[in-house]
Design an enzyme around this catalytic site. Structure first.
Site, PDB file in Angstrom:
ATOM      1  N   ARG A  60       0.938  -0.925   0.248  1.00  0.00           N
ATOM      2  CA  ARG A  60       0.422   0.211  -0.321  1.00  0.00           C
ATOM      3  C   ARG A  60       0.819   0.978   0.096  1.00  0.00           C
ATOM      4  O   ARG A  60       1.180   2.017   1.174  1.00  0.00           O
ATOM      5  CB  ARG A  60      -1.072  -0.132   1.249  1.00  0.00           C
ATOM      6  CG  ARG A  60      -2.033   0.917   1.179  1.00  0.00           C
ATOM      7  CD  ARG A  60      -2.916   1.055   2.202  1.00  0.00           C
ATOM      8  NE  ARG A  60      -3.737   2.220   2.312  1.00  0.00           N
ATOM      9  CZ  ARG A  60      -3.064   3.603   3.025  1.00  0.00           C
ATOM     10  NH1 ARG A  60      -1.740   4.289   3.956  1.00  0.00           N
ATOM     11  NH2 ARG A  60      -3.942   4.779   3.214  1.00  0.00           N
ATOM     12  N   LYS A 101     -13.819  11.282 -14.124  1.00  0.00           N
ATOM     13  CA  LYS A 101     -15.376  10.988 -13.283  1.00  0.00           C
ATOM     14  C   LYS A 101     -14.879   9.611 -12.647  1.00  0.00           C
ATOM     15  O   LYS A 101     -14.304   8.753 -12.951  1.00  0.00           O
ATOM     16  CB  LYS A 101     -16.249  10.455 -14.391  1.00  0.00           C
ATOM     17  CG  LYS A 101     -17.665   9.708 -13.914  1.00  0.00           C
ATOM     18  CD  LYS A 101     -17.901  10.192 -15.031  1.00  0.00           C
ATOM     19  CE  LYS A 101     -19.702   8.835 -14.525  1.00  0.00           C
ATOM     20  NZ  LYS A 101     -20.280   9.983 -13.890  1.00  0.00           N
TER      21      LYS A 101
HETATM   22  N1  PDD Z   1     -24.081  10.674 -12.463  1.00  0.00           N
HETATM   23  N2  PDD Z   1     -22.198  15.328 -12.385  1.00  0.00           N
HETATM   24  C1  PDD Z   1     -22.343  14.334 -11.229  1.00  0.00           C
HETATM   25  C2  PDD Z   1     -21.460  14.167 -10.498  1.00  0.00           C
HETATM   26  C3  PDD Z   1     -22.399  12.723 -11.691  1.00  0.00           C
HETATM   27  O1  PDD Z   1     -22.154  11.974 -11.597  1.00  0.00           O
HETATM   28  C4  PDD Z   1     -22.863  12.526 -13.660  1.00  0.00           C
HETATM   29  C5  PDD Z   1     -23.606  10.897 -13.312  1.00  0.00           C
HETATM   30  C6  PDD Z   1     -23.567  13.509 -13.982  1.00  0.00           C
HETATM   31  C7  PDD Z   1     -24.167  13.194 -15.194  1.00  0.00           C
HETATM   32  O2  PDD Z   1     -23.383  12.813 -16.296  1.00  0.00           O
HETATM   33  P1  PDD Z   1     -24.117  12.338 -17.059  1.00  0.00           P
HETATM   34  O3  PDD Z   1     -25.124  12.602 -18.502  1.00  0.00           O
HETATM   35  O4  PDD Z   1     -22.945  11.974 -18.114  1.00  0.00           O
HETATM   36  O5  PDD Z   1     -24.167  10.907 -16.769  1.00  0.00           O
HETATM   37  C8  PDD Z   1     -23.060  14.886 -13.353  1.00  0.00           C
HETATM   38  C9  PDD Z   1     -23.949   8.279 -12.859  1.00  0.00           C
HETATM   39  C10 PDD Z   1     -25.349   8.496 -13.523  1.00  0.00           C
HETATM   40  C11 PDD Z   1     -23.659   8.203 -11.428  1.00  0.00           C
HETATM   41  O6  PDD Z   1     -22.757   8.357 -10.707  1.00  0.00           O
HETATM   42  O7  PDD Z   1     -24.542   6.755 -11.484  1.00  0.00           O
END
Ligand code: PDD
Length: 267
Positions: A88, A131
């Site tokens: 780790r 993401k």
């Molecule tokens: N979430 N902002 C955040 C913080 C998100 O987690 C998401 C999507 C979005 C919208 O992005 P998109 O239109 O590409 O789905 C905006 C997904 C659905 C999730 O975490 O399950």
């Protein structure tokens, strides 16, 4: 393989550090909605964390899996982490073997009903354009919404709205729609992108501009966008009370109808 047979090392850096990225996609009538935009965003998230993985290969695996599972309407989850390491250590290991985890689950895209949101300071890190699977801030915020009988949390940083805990934010002011500009403070949502495109086709003006959190209570309408919930209308804020006259605006209904109609058309 069946989910209960999947095994991931406890030394996986996704587990130990949240060192990984993900995508969530909707498959509708047999087609992945906005597949190429999701692939591009996965590429960009991987590049941002310096993790080399073939996105083409990941999507080839997605195709194999979806074919095997067979749902024509599904939610597809992709997670890529920096994989297991012997020790780790926060810094990257010298050899990296990414873990790729994919799931396909049954899902129906249904028009969302009027909902409530709490409004809270954005407690998350500063790179929300990636993401990342490290979602503890989002988790705590969404739990707070759940405990307040709300369906989402609208977030703000330095007095300005960023996004919501799992979606992007749009504010309707008269005949105009405003959404925060892309930056490292928000996820470049695929649904956000599609909404802007749809609005342009309908002749509705969308402005990408900063939104003061204290202006939310003066909005005529608010809605949130995501791949799983589509367009989610918000009719009450806490704090803030009723949004507009507490009913869906004609602009929202026009956007929602066009979105539902075109859901199947985005490759
Ligand atoms: N979430 N902002 C955040 C913080 C998100 O987690 C998401 C999507 C979005 C919208 O992005 P998109 O239109 O590409 O789905 C905006 C997904 C659905 C999730 O975490 O399950």
């Amino acid at each position: 393989m069946p989910l209960h047979k999947a095994r991931i090392s406890p030394m996986d850096r996704g587990f130990l550090f949240g060192d990984g990225v993900y995508e969530v996609m909707a498959k509708i009538d047999g087609r992945i909605r906005a597949r190429s935009l999701h692939a591009q965003r996965l590429r960009s998230s991987l590049d941002s964390i310096g993790l080399e993985t073939s996105v083409e290969q990941v999507f080839a695996d997605v195709d194999r899996l979806t074919k095997k599972v067979g749902f024509s309407n599904a939610k597809i989850y992709i997670q890529v982490t920096r994989g297991p390491a012997d020790a780790r250590d926060h810094a990257f290991p010298s050899t990296v073997s990414p873990t790729i985890f994919l799931t396909v689950s049954a899902f129906e895209a249904v028009p969302q009903t009027a909902s409530q949101a709490i409004v809270r300071p954005d407690i998350r890190w500063r790179k929300n354009h990636i993401k990342s699977v490290a979602l503890l801030g989002n988790v705590l915020l969404m739990q707070e919404a759940r405990e307040s009988d709300a369906q989402e949390v609208i977030l703000y940083r330095d007095e300005y709205v960023t996004e919501a805990s799992t979606s992007n934010v749009f504010v309707i002011r008269g005949q105009k729609v405003v959404t925060p500009p892309l930056s490292d403070l928000i996820l470049p949502g695929i649904t956000r992108h599609l909404v802007i495109e749809i609005a342009q086709k309908l002749g509705i003006l969308v402005v990408e501009d900063n939104i003061r959190v204290d202006s939310l209570s003066e909005a005529d309408g608010i809605f949130l966008s995501s791949s799983t919930r589509g367009l989610l209308p918000i009719i009450a804020l806490n704090p803030g009370g009723c949004v507009g006259n507490g009913e869906l605006t004609s602009i929202f209904s026009a956007l929602q109808d066009a979105y539902d109609e075109r859901l199947r058309c985005y490759d």
